[in-house]
Design a protein around this motif. Sequence first.
Motif, mmCIF file in Angstrom:
data_model
loop_
_atom_site.group_PDB
_atom_site.id
_atom_site.type_symbol
_atom_site.label_atom_id
_atom_site.label_comp_id
_atom_site.label_asym_id
_atom_site.label_seq_id
_atom_site.Cartn_x
_atom_site.Cartn_y
_atom_site.Cartn_z
ATOM 1 N N THR A 47 0.847 -1.188 0.000
ATOM 2 C CA THR A 47 0.000 0.000 0.000
ATOM 3 C C THR A 47 0.881 1.236 0.000
ATOM 4 N N THR A 48 0.714 2.055 -1.006
ATOM 5 C CA THR A 48 1.500 3.291 -1.078
ATOM 6 C C THR A 48 0.646 4.439 -0.578
ATOM 7 N N PRO A 49 1.030 5.034 0.530
ATOM 8 C CA PRO A 49 0.220 6.121 1.077
ATOM 9 C C PRO A 49 0.193 7.333 0.165
ATOM 10 N N PHE A 50 -0.787 8.142 0.361
ATOM 11 C CA PHE A 50 -0.759 9.456 -0.261
ATOM 12 C C PHE A 50 -0.706 10.500 0.842
ATOM 13 N N PRO A 51 -0.330 11.726 0.503
ATOM 14 C CA PRO A 51 -0.048 12.697 1.552
ATOM 15 C C PRO A 51 -1.279 13.133 2.322
ATOM 16 N N THR A 65 -6.009 6.469 -1.513
ATOM 17 C CA THR A 65 -5.757 5.100 -1.099
ATOM 18 C C THR A 65 -5.980 4.920 0.401
ATOM 19 N N VAL A 67 -4.121 4.629 3.003
ATOM 20 C CA VAL A 67 -3.264 5.194 4.041
ATOM 21 C C VAL A 67 -2.780 6.571 3.619
ATOM 22 N N GLN A 68 -2.746 7.461 4.566
ATOM 23 C CA GLN A 68 -2.153 8.772 4.355
ATOM 24 C C GLN A 68 -1.065 8.969 5.396
ATOM 25 N N THR A 69 -0.001 9.646 5.014
ATOM 26 C CA THR A 69 1.030 9.922 6.003
ATOM 27 C C THR A 69 1.456 11.374 5.908
#
Lengths: 289, 289, 289, 289
Positions: A47-51, A65, A67-69
């Motif tokens: 899973t590639t987070p988005f901002p 997506t 996850v957000q970081t």
Amino acid sequence: MTDSLDNWGRWGDRDQLGAVNLITDEARTRGAAEARTGQTVSLARITTPFPLTGGPLAPATAPTTAVQTMMLFTGFGAPAMAEVMVVTTHHPEVTHLDGLGHWAEGGRVYPGVGVADSSGPTGVRHGAADVFGGGILTRGVLLDLAPGGRLAPAHPVTAAELDAAAGRAGVDVLSGDALLVRGGWDRATAGDVPLPGVTADAVHWLHEKGIAVYAGDVGDAMPPLPGEMPGALHRLALGRLAIPLIDGPNLEELAVTCERLGRWTFQFVVAAPRIAGTTGLPVNPLAVF
Amino acid sequence: MTDSLDNWGRWGDRDQLGAVNLITDEARTRGAAEARTGQTVSLARITTPFPLTGGPLAPATAPTTAVQTMMLFTGFGAPAMAEVMVVTTHHPEVTHLDGLGHWAEGGRVYPGVGVADSSGPTGVRHGAADVFGGGILTRGVLLDLAPGGRLAPAHPVTAAELDAAAGRAGVDVLSGDALLVRGGWDRATAGDVPLPGVTADAVHWLHEKGIAVYAGDVGDAMPPLPGEMPGALHRLALGRLAIPLIDGPNLEELAVTCERLGRWTFQFVVAAPRIAGTTGLPVNPLAVF
Amino acid sequence: MTDSLDNWGRWGDRDQLGAVNLITDEARTRGAAEARTGQTVSLARITTPFPLTGGPLAPATAPTTAVQTMMLFTGFGAPAMAEVMVVTTHHPEVTHLDGLGHWAEGGRVYPGVGVADSSGPTGVRHGAADVFGGGILTRGVLLDLAPGGRLAPAHPVTAAELDAAAGRAGVDVLSGDALLVRGGWDRATAGDVPLPGVTADAVHWLHEKGIAVYAGDVGDAMPPLPGEMPGALHRLALGRLAIPLIDGPNLEELAVTCERLGRWTFQFVVAAPRIAGTTGLPVNPLAVF
Amino acid sequence: MTDSLDNWGRWGDRDQLGAVNLITDEARTRGAAEARTGQTVSLARITTPFPLTGGPLAPATAPTTAVQTMMLFTGFGAPAMAEVMVVTTHHPEVTHLDGLGHWAEGGRVYPGVGVADSSGPTGVRHGAADVFGGGILTRGVLLDLAPGGRLAPAHPVTAAELDAAAGRAGVDVLSGDALLVRGGWDRATAGDVPLPGVTADAVHWLHEKGIAVYAGDVGDAMPPLPGEMPGALHRLALGRLAIPLIDGPNLEELAVTCERLGRWTFQFVVAAPRIAGTTGLPVNPLAVF
């Protein structure tokens, strides 16, 4: 047929483990015996987070997506880099464990607890995913329904098909096993193509075999399959049989490995983060050979 | 002495695995051999979230723990319950894996990549925790420094003490092992009592032994130990030796189990969620017997 | 020329109001006199949030705009609907007030406080936006640099141009006024077209006139203007002159109204939410006629 | 009596402004006439955020107040400091505007729109707070029910009491006015003391007078008042009369100012951030004299 598809009350009226109760010491030891070299295949999607933050420091558009970081300011020149992470657990882009409290029907969750008792605005009190926090370890069996390819769109997965795949693999599926079903689909990237799905007939098979955990890249069809119960996997397997589901696994590398080794069984390990009171948790299930 | 405490460049100038490179096939198989019955002990603390939302629906005060959750409105009478989860990974209340990109010194992360190249406001590009997403499996060794009790406050953990504990356990610590060090402390609940801590001398021992992963309830002393390098575990073991750290494990049940079984070795399994681009991830490490 | 562009120390070494000190009682009363019918024009862009949660309940892709929202589960059939809102204040899609603590140079914020003293991981202690929480009310003057159209891409806004626009409007800009500068650009939707920008020369003009607040749809050029100081508005006007900036205003309706009424002055009102300790706050500035 | 307490349909079946429709040009001009010197009193509480992130960088416990912030890493030595802000709007610690879509009864929001049409997991489509984004400006009237003190706990506020306060102030409350009611209570810090509250009788008075907006430090009693309709202000004034509510104002400084000036009327200004699609927004209402 679905009348008998019911584990409510089978392990008491306050039980929180559901079909995981089927993982007896014997089943667990059978799983451990599968791990010989410790070679491992991860069954999780990446899973590639988005901002979390937008603006001048981040792209203007992004896939929303799971996850957000956001990286935290820890001081000028501080040695530690850290972030906050926002997780939408029940998202097809993150492999996750559905807890039994995720599913309510008629205002009740397994094995009959009212939603007002099981959940509130801030968390889950009955049937949270972290009841499995001690780890789920048992034998895993991969049934590959479409070796080297993928099922047709809107394909209905039946009990007969599961039997056929088990026959091809030469595996006797046993009570307490984790079942991994590969159809060759990634729900997160399927776009508008009608997804194949699990039928009530197949859920009946899970019940007969005594499946403890289900992890399939085939889940509930979207849109619902003509002539089939919509959402059978969530409504029947999760809701009535209390089989915890691993949603959104990636079984591609596993299928290749099984094919190469000529083995369709392995130790199956789920070690969800011990975060209490949620309806689901992101997981990285492992197949250990 | 610390001059030689350096793995920068040992596995190339773009390596992201650090000391996990020491887990050879042989080390992994040695770990798998420890798992006999599949009996499992979780090494994670249980983290109880507090509400992301305040107000009439939530308590007015709360411990600001590592995780916050908020249950989502999915429609009136909708069957699925779901939430969003906000995670502050590097918090003592959640057991987590420190990725190698968590630590920068002089503006560089292992093995010499500038922070501007490794990290941005929205994520990590080099040394993220999910490089271990395939799972870390190896032999684990528990060294219990305070059987049945806990170390004194501000106690400095030395190499000699690790040797003594290994001797008591009758274990030969080998290259590629995961080292679990129990001091009997829970950093998250210790309050203002000075914590014991790992000395540079002990980190040197980790290097000599070829430790691949460190998971201790003893970490860096807080406040720093008089006469010792402050933050030696993070600065030297994580920063220079590139040994990934499991921060905030709970080793109490493990110690009891080892004592009961008379075994201080087991299979050690870390299966972090495959969320890309972060400095750390919540984990539930397992000891499998 | 920029040597004299400095208000550090002008109102003491702990001041937090900066150029807002120029709004004397006289200036405020001059503003109040402009409000005759109470007819109002909002100077804020409309910000459309995107979902905090992804997954089956939300679109798969979205612009990563300034605000995210998520509706909260308040119980089955509960009467109150509520949400949580995540705001990235310094985003071009949301009209916001830059506090004086937003800008650091050489590790110091106005009027010379070290960043370690002014800010920490969790908030701002000096120069937060809510020091203006009592409301900013004064006379506003609109200078329309491109009546009925927009400035050319990469156009450098100069002092002479501001003088010319004031002349066209027949307005004498006075100390304590809020200056609204329209160039006809929306930074949030400009895409890759080079933005016009404010030059150091124009900032000097702001200083000479005694501007208390600046709200322009022309800000700092992106990319920087050839031969001009990059980021002059933020570095000089915000950083050195301590003129709070309203970033991302929408001045289109205001320009039409001024043209229609033949009046280029009005009462200017900023009532930022009184949330303490932030570098900026979303605002809805009003022009009252 | 409450039969007639209904504005559903009064301004059409898709109206979103409710009682704000009562602010005619005449009412607005009456408000503008009150602003003479531009002297201003903020009616907002100061909300002090607590950290979004916990852990070593933040306190271990905190009040779970309405706002959380986290400062963003913008790069080593970067000049701009910025943060993300998480807002729980309907929290007593933050002064906020309740939009008409905040309140549903029998699954419908004003003026009869089904909740499934008005709201979804990610936002509000009918009755969002930002329909008032152009600003609410009108005459404000302060009725101080407990000059210099506060109402008794569990005190029921009646129409007669409002009349008496208006008489003391010598004010004729007119259609389109904003009503500010001071009881001397801060709901956010009242603890377990029973709050005074507005009765259905008082809501009837609001209806008769044609109040456009209500901002009181007296709201709905908690616990409900014996013998009175629970939640009358939200259920009747917000839900049936569509009078937007300002929850959680701080009227202390206003009362002192009115007393000092011998004036109980002023211009009332609400400029909510123009964030679309929410059930409420944080605001800083101003009284301008």
